[in-house]
Design a protein around this motif. Structure first.
Motif, mmCIF file in Angstrom:
data_model
loop_
_atom_site.group_PDB
_atom_site.id
_atom_site.type_symbol
_atom_site.label_atom_id
_atom_site.label_comp_id
_atom_site.label_asym_id
_atom_site.label_seq_id
_atom_site.Cartn_x
_atom_site.Cartn_y
_atom_site.Cartn_z
ATOM 1 N N UNK A 193 0.838 -1.192 0.000
ATOM 2 C CA UNK A 193 0.000 0.000 0.000
ATOM 3 C C UNK A 193 0.871 1.239 0.000
ATOM 4 N N UNK A 194 0.325 2.320 -0.513
ATOM 5 C CA UNK A 194 1.062 3.585 -0.498
ATOM 6 C C UNK A 194 0.651 4.474 0.657
ATOM 7 N N UNK A 214 4.533 -0.023 3.351
ATOM 8 C CA UNK A 214 5.886 -0.447 3.694
ATOM 9 C C UNK A 214 6.056 -1.939 3.865
ATOM 10 N N UNK A 215 5.055 -2.715 3.492
ATOM 11 C CA UNK A 215 5.143 -4.160 3.685
ATOM 12 C C UNK A 215 4.754 -4.869 2.393
ATOM 13 N N UNK A 216 5.462 -5.942 2.113
ATOM 14 C CA UNK A 216 5.147 -6.764 0.946
ATOM 15 C C UNK A 216 4.423 -8.008 1.447
ATOM 16 N N UNK A 217 3.146 -8.085 1.169
ATOM 17 C CA UNK A 217 2.333 -9.195 1.665
ATOM 18 C C UNK A 217 2.050 -10.138 0.496
ATOM 19 N N UNK A 281 6.825 0.817 -1.320
ATOM 20 C CA UNK A 281 7.177 2.189 -1.670
ATOM 21 C C UNK A 281 6.926 3.092 -0.482
ATOM 22 N N UNK A 282 7.730 4.134 -0.408
ATOM 23 C CA UNK A 282 7.488 5.118 0.627
ATOM 24 C C UNK A 282 7.150 6.433 -0.036
ATOM 25 N N UNK B 333 1.984 -0.055 11.412
ATOM 26 C CA UNK B 333 0.525 -0.141 11.454
ATOM 27 C C UNK B 333 0.093 -1.440 12.126
ATOM 28 N N UNK B 334 0.994 -2.430 12.162
ATOM 29 C CA UNK B 334 0.665 -3.694 12.827
ATOM 30 C C UNK B 334 0.584 -3.515 14.346
ATOM 31 N N UNK B 335 1.299 -2.497 14.854
ATOM 32 C CA UNK B 335 1.291 -2.294 16.307
ATOM 33 C C UNK B 335 -0.122 -2.004 16.793
ATOM 34 N N UNK B 336 -0.792 -1.093 16.107
ATOM 35 C CA UNK B 336 -2.173 -0.792 16.506
ATOM 36 C C UNK B 336 -3.048 -2.034 16.373
#
Lengths: 321, 670
Positions: A193-194, A214-217, A281-282, B333-336
């Motif tokens: 996600x952006x 920031x995560x590749x799922x 991506x950031x 975002x995983x923390x929340x």
């Protein structure tokens, strides 16, 4: 004391309630289970367009086969007791017996049975999760259940408020707003996600993976039939969440190859303006452009190209760390 | 041996309130501090907070860039709550203690005015709670009607997307906040001391604090609407939370406020159960409802701090520009998600368990049989409470968390259905060869078992990871938790109200209207939510305003049923207003012929509940004994307990040093 005598006397002539309930339950279960499995089962969502969709459908049907006798059993038991022992029939007042408060045999049987059912559901669920490579669910950046197929097409799904786009790293990294994938192929969806958390839900593909910034799922599936695909965002992402959907298609392999190469060529000038392909991506605070993570600067081109050579899912996945 | 009434009060009072001699109020209820002064102080607090926040944070770059001042919002809401508590008099006692002054003695309030005050009488607090949760419930219900109205059509929109998502979020949050206290507040607050033979809760001030923070939380969460609402749903996922406009501050502050009340209530209930049981109220005689409250109390006290912490992180992210949940700056975002669900799943059982407890109380009364498998039922509740701390990641199966945790959380989630199944074992065993009276509370109890069966079994689908891929985040989940929370908890709440209102208010609810309410609620509840299972399976995600054209039929059916479901609450409200306030009919002191200790005291229940602390002789479920054992020695003349079957026996003296029981002595006293 006299009441106790009366009830014992009644007991002799009373019908065998337990046997009746069990008999009714067995008959009802023997009817509803096959009825569901053979009549409704093949039509249960999400269909069988991919391996993971078919797996989800099969699991759903198996769980329903286990659930229906439970539901039917409780209903029959409830209806039977409520009708038989309703006060309106003027039966005798219940009398305290040694088993009124507890009955070790029944309690042990109950606990034993539910434990067996639950553990079976767990074993079944785990097998169905591990064997089909994560069953179409997002496995995070380091998938541990990977497909057996040697050729895996990586497709990056980018969620942003409020649309999905798809990048094809093995075709020069062009970005399309339509999801097109080949039939009879194992796909690795790399979902990211952006901005906020979205969720990529390709309903007919039986694939669901959260898009985290920031995560590749990664989620895997293998297509089995051509057809249309609906993609919806399944994690609340702001006011236009309800309008965040688009459509995709599973097409024959040759058609995909043709679509991908021609789109790559026609979008080449636009692709140059995109940030280089990365696993995540950031964006800058304003949303667009921006840099990418230091550990993501590896260009994807090092990996083998789908069609020209085999892409190992393991290699693709290990690069994401 | 004759004991004077005055002495006996002192003997039996475990640190009771109020101290003798301070029990009469002379002043008018409308002087001094009450809800009005609390509201006034809240407005003053809000104004000060907003002024201070605006004056020092206006210069911040991010305030200028976003055009909203979260610092001012948070300060305003926080000071409003502080003002509310100050104005209500909640802090008089601790503040007086703090500065070393002896606080003014507590007084026993009389008249209607006490219902608008910071009362320490658990029965008054509970009635305040009844009105508060009904207000909460109906507010959330109206929002639900708005949601269903929007879903009448996939293409025609009654609300803009921003308004719609604000309504959805507000509905979810209001309902969840309400559900945390819907039984532990009103019903447990009223009954717990009576059920365990105590004169009061362990900490009356803490109980009142829970109520007043609950109301404050209600008002704080409503302020989200004028701020423009918040777009995150009740789950408040970051970074959407960080990005959202001003209404989000109301969500975060609101949950901290409600959460502090929940933590306080949890400790209060647990301490009361453990320490305030009357002599003879052994663990194996504890009513099943009290067992459920003990389980809930431990969840309230242990799970809620995580939510409050998460919300404080969120407030810091939004005001002080920290980045707990912002991945670009090292947060996650995983923390929340983890903090929220570590609270959020025990929260689900905070809502389920008291309902199980209530139906466990209702069933034996209307079947005239002991509760079957009492020990298994109590163990089941504790088992559910314990396991509920180990299941939270099943909300995150598709989120991209470490995948090898998935089978573990699938296992724990499915294991929880074993202790939940005990609830069915107790019910089914109790119904067997019983004599069932279909009174209104019994109908609600049976409805819970019907609804929760579907709610619980649909939960197994959700716990199965491969099936979860399809049903996660869809209307299937939505239908599932409405079946468990509304079909379980809210049905139990109304069942409990119909069951205990005759004791709580001394008045009888109109039976005809009660039956209309029940049947409408039961039928239209199922008609509203069952189709939503199908809608979810067919691919409609939650919280959307646009959906596939082919799903319109089912959605419309659900919407129309929802309107009728809502109208069942109008029937209830009319019934409640009519039977309690307009045309009250006095209730018998034990109308259902129950053995429960709470039914053995006269109606209206005396201020101190029990003239003397009772000596418990048996559990409240021994129906069907040839020679009935009295449930307790209340130490009062048997005439006062006519028809209750209790009070006749002379209990074994010296069971506990805290009480002196002498049946003969009392008899000669009369």
């Amino acid at each position: 004391m006299s009441r106790q005598h009366a009830s014992t006397a009644n007991g002799a002539s009373e019908p065998r309630h337990a046997r009746r309930v069990v008999a009714m339950w067995l008959v009802a279960s023997a009817i509803v289970d096959p009825l569901f499995y053979f009549v409704a089962g093949p039509h249960m969502p999400p269909g069988d367009m991919t391996s993971s969709a078919a797996g989800a459908q099969f699991d759903f049907n198996v769980l329903t086969m286990a659930a229906l006798p439970v539901i039917v059993g409780v209903w029959i038991y409830g209806a039977y007791t409520l009708l038989t022992w309703r006060a309106g029939r003027g039966g005798p007042d219940p009398v305290m017996t040694p088993t009124s408060r507890s009955n070790i045999r029944i309690q042990t049987a109950w606990i034993g049975t539910t434990t067996v059912v639950v553990l079976s559901a767990f074993v079944f669920g785990t097998v169905e999760l591990v064997v089909p490579a994560g069953a179409g669910g997002g496995e995070g950046p380091q998938p541990i259940w990977t497909p057996t197929s040697k050729t895996v097409l990586p497709v990056q799904v980018i969620g942003q408020q409020w649309k999905f786009t798809y990048r094809y790293p093995t075709y020069g990294g062009f970005e399309s707003d339509k999801l097109v994938i080949p039939n009879d192929t194992t796909i690795a969806f790399h979902v990211t996600s952006l901005d906020v958390i979205h969720d990529f839900w390709a309903y007919q593909l039986g694939v669901k993976a959260d898009a985290n910034p920031g995560t590749d799922n990664v989620a895997f599936t293998t297509t089995r039939a051509v057809g249309k695909v609906t993609v919806r965002c399944d994690e609340l992402c702001g006011i236009w969440h309800g309008a965040m959907y688009n459509y995709g298609e599973v097409v024959p392999k040759a058609q995909f190859q043709q679509w991908a190469t021609s789109t790559e060529a026609s979008l080449a000038s636009a692709t140059k303006l995109l940030p280089p392909f990365a696993w995540s991506y950031t964006p800058s605070a304003n949303g667009a452009g921006g840099s990418f993570y230091p550990d993501n600067v590896d260009a994807f081109s090092k990996t083998e190209v789908y069609g020209a050579g085999a892409v190992s899912a393991k290699t693709a996945a290990s690069k994401s760390s | 041996m004759a004991i004077s009434a005055h002495e006996s009060v002192d003997v039996g009072r475990p640190g009771g309130t109020p101290p003798p001699g301070a029990a009469v109020s002379q002043r008018s209820a409308w002087l001094g501090q009450h809800m009005g002064t609390a509201a006034l102080a809240a407005v003053v607090g809000y104004t000060i907070g907003h002024y201070v926040g605006s004056s020092f944070a206006n210069g911040y770059e991010h305030v200028a860039a976003s055009g909203q001042n979260d610092v001012a919002n948070v300060l305003a809401l926080t000071l409003a709550v502080v003002g509310w508590l100050l104005g209500s008099g909640a802090l008089n006692y601790p503040m007086a203690k703090l500065v070393g002054r002896e606080p003014a003695p507590e007084i026993e309030e009389k008249g209607v005015g006490r219902y608008f005050r910071y009362s320490l009488d658990h029965k008054v607090v509970a009635m305040q709670y009844v009105i508060a949760v009904l207000l909460f419930l109906f507010t959330g219900g109206l929002l639900a009607m708005a949601v269903r109205t929007e879903l009448l059509s996939p293409t025609t929109h009654y609300f803009g997307p921003g308004t719609y998502i604000a309504i959805v979020s507000e509905h979810g949050t209001v309902m969840m906040m309400m559900a945390t206290s819907v039984i532990t507040g009103p019903i447990a607050g009223w009954l717990l001391p009576l059920m365990i033979g105590s004169r009061r809760m362990a900490f009356p001030r803490v109980e009142a604090f829970s109520l007043w923070t609950f109301i404050a939380g209600y008002m704080v969460i409503l302020t989200a609407l004028p701020f423009g609402g918040f777009p995150t749903g009740w789950t408040g996922y970051a970074p959407l939370q960080t990005q959202a406009a001003g209404g989000m501050d109301s969500y975060l502050v609101g949950f901290v406020v409600v959460g502090s009340g929940m933590i306080a209530a949890g400790f209060n209930i647990a301490v009361t159960i453990i320490n305030y049981r009357a002599p003879g109220m052994t663990w194996s005689r504890l009513p099943i409802f009290v067992w459920s409250l003990l389980a809930v109390a431990s969840l309230l006290a242990l799970a809620t701090p995580t939510l409050a912490t998460g919300c404080l992180f969120g407030i810091l992210d939004r005001t002080a520009q920290t980045s707990f949940f912002v991945d670009q700056h090292g947060g996650s975002s995983f923390l929340w998600e983890n903090l929220f669900w570590f609270f959020g799943h025990p929260e689900v059982y905070i809502m389920a368990l008291p309902g199980f407890g209530i139906v466990g109380e209702i069933l034996p009364v209307f079947t005239r049989k002991p509760l079957f498998g009492y020990r298994v039922g109590a163990a089941g509740m504790l088992g559910v409470a314990l396991l509920s701390f180990f299941v939270w990641q099943h909300h995150l199966f598709q989120s991209g968390i470490n995948p090898d945790m998935r089978p573990l959380f699938m296992l724990t989630t499915e294991l929880i259905s074993i202790p939940t199944g005990f609830i069915y074992l107790t019910a089914m065993g109790t119904l067997w060869k019983s004599k069932i009276r279909f009174e209104v509370p019994m109908l609600f109890a049976l409805a819970l078992y019907f609804n929760f069966l579907l709610g619980g079994i649909s939960g197994v689908y959700l716990s199965d990871v491969p099936v979860n891929v399809t049903v996660h985040g869809s209307f299937f989940v939505m239908a599932h938790f409405h079946y468990t929370i509304m079909g379980g908890l809210i049905f139990a709440f109304f069942g409990g109200l119909y069951f205990w209102l005759p004791k709580m208010t001394g008045k009888v609810m109109n039976k005809k209207l009660s039956l209309i309410h029940f049947w409408m609620m039961f039928i239209f509840f199922n008609a509203t939510f069952f189709p939503l299972f199908i809608v979810g399976l067919l691919g409609q995600p939650r919280r959307v305003f646009e959906y596939a054209q082919r799903l319109q039929g089912l959605n419309d059916f659900s919407t129309i049923s929802a309107y009728l479901l809502a109208s069942s609450f109008i029937v209830f409200t009319i019934n409640f207003a009519w039977s309690i306030f307009i045309d009250p009919k006095p209730a018998a002191s034990n109308p259902w012929d129950s053995l429960g200790l709470e039914w053995q005291v006269p109606t209206p229940v005396p201020f101190d509940n029990f003239e003397r602390i009772p000596l418990i002789l048996a559990d409240p479920y021994h129906y069907g004994e040839p020679v009935p054992t009295p449930v307790a020695d209340l130490g009062v003349p048997a005439v006062a307990l006519a028809g209750s079957g209790a009070g006749g026996g002379s209990g074994p003296s010296g069971l506990s040093g805290a009480v002196v029981v002498d049946g003969e002595g009392r008899a000669s006293d009369v």
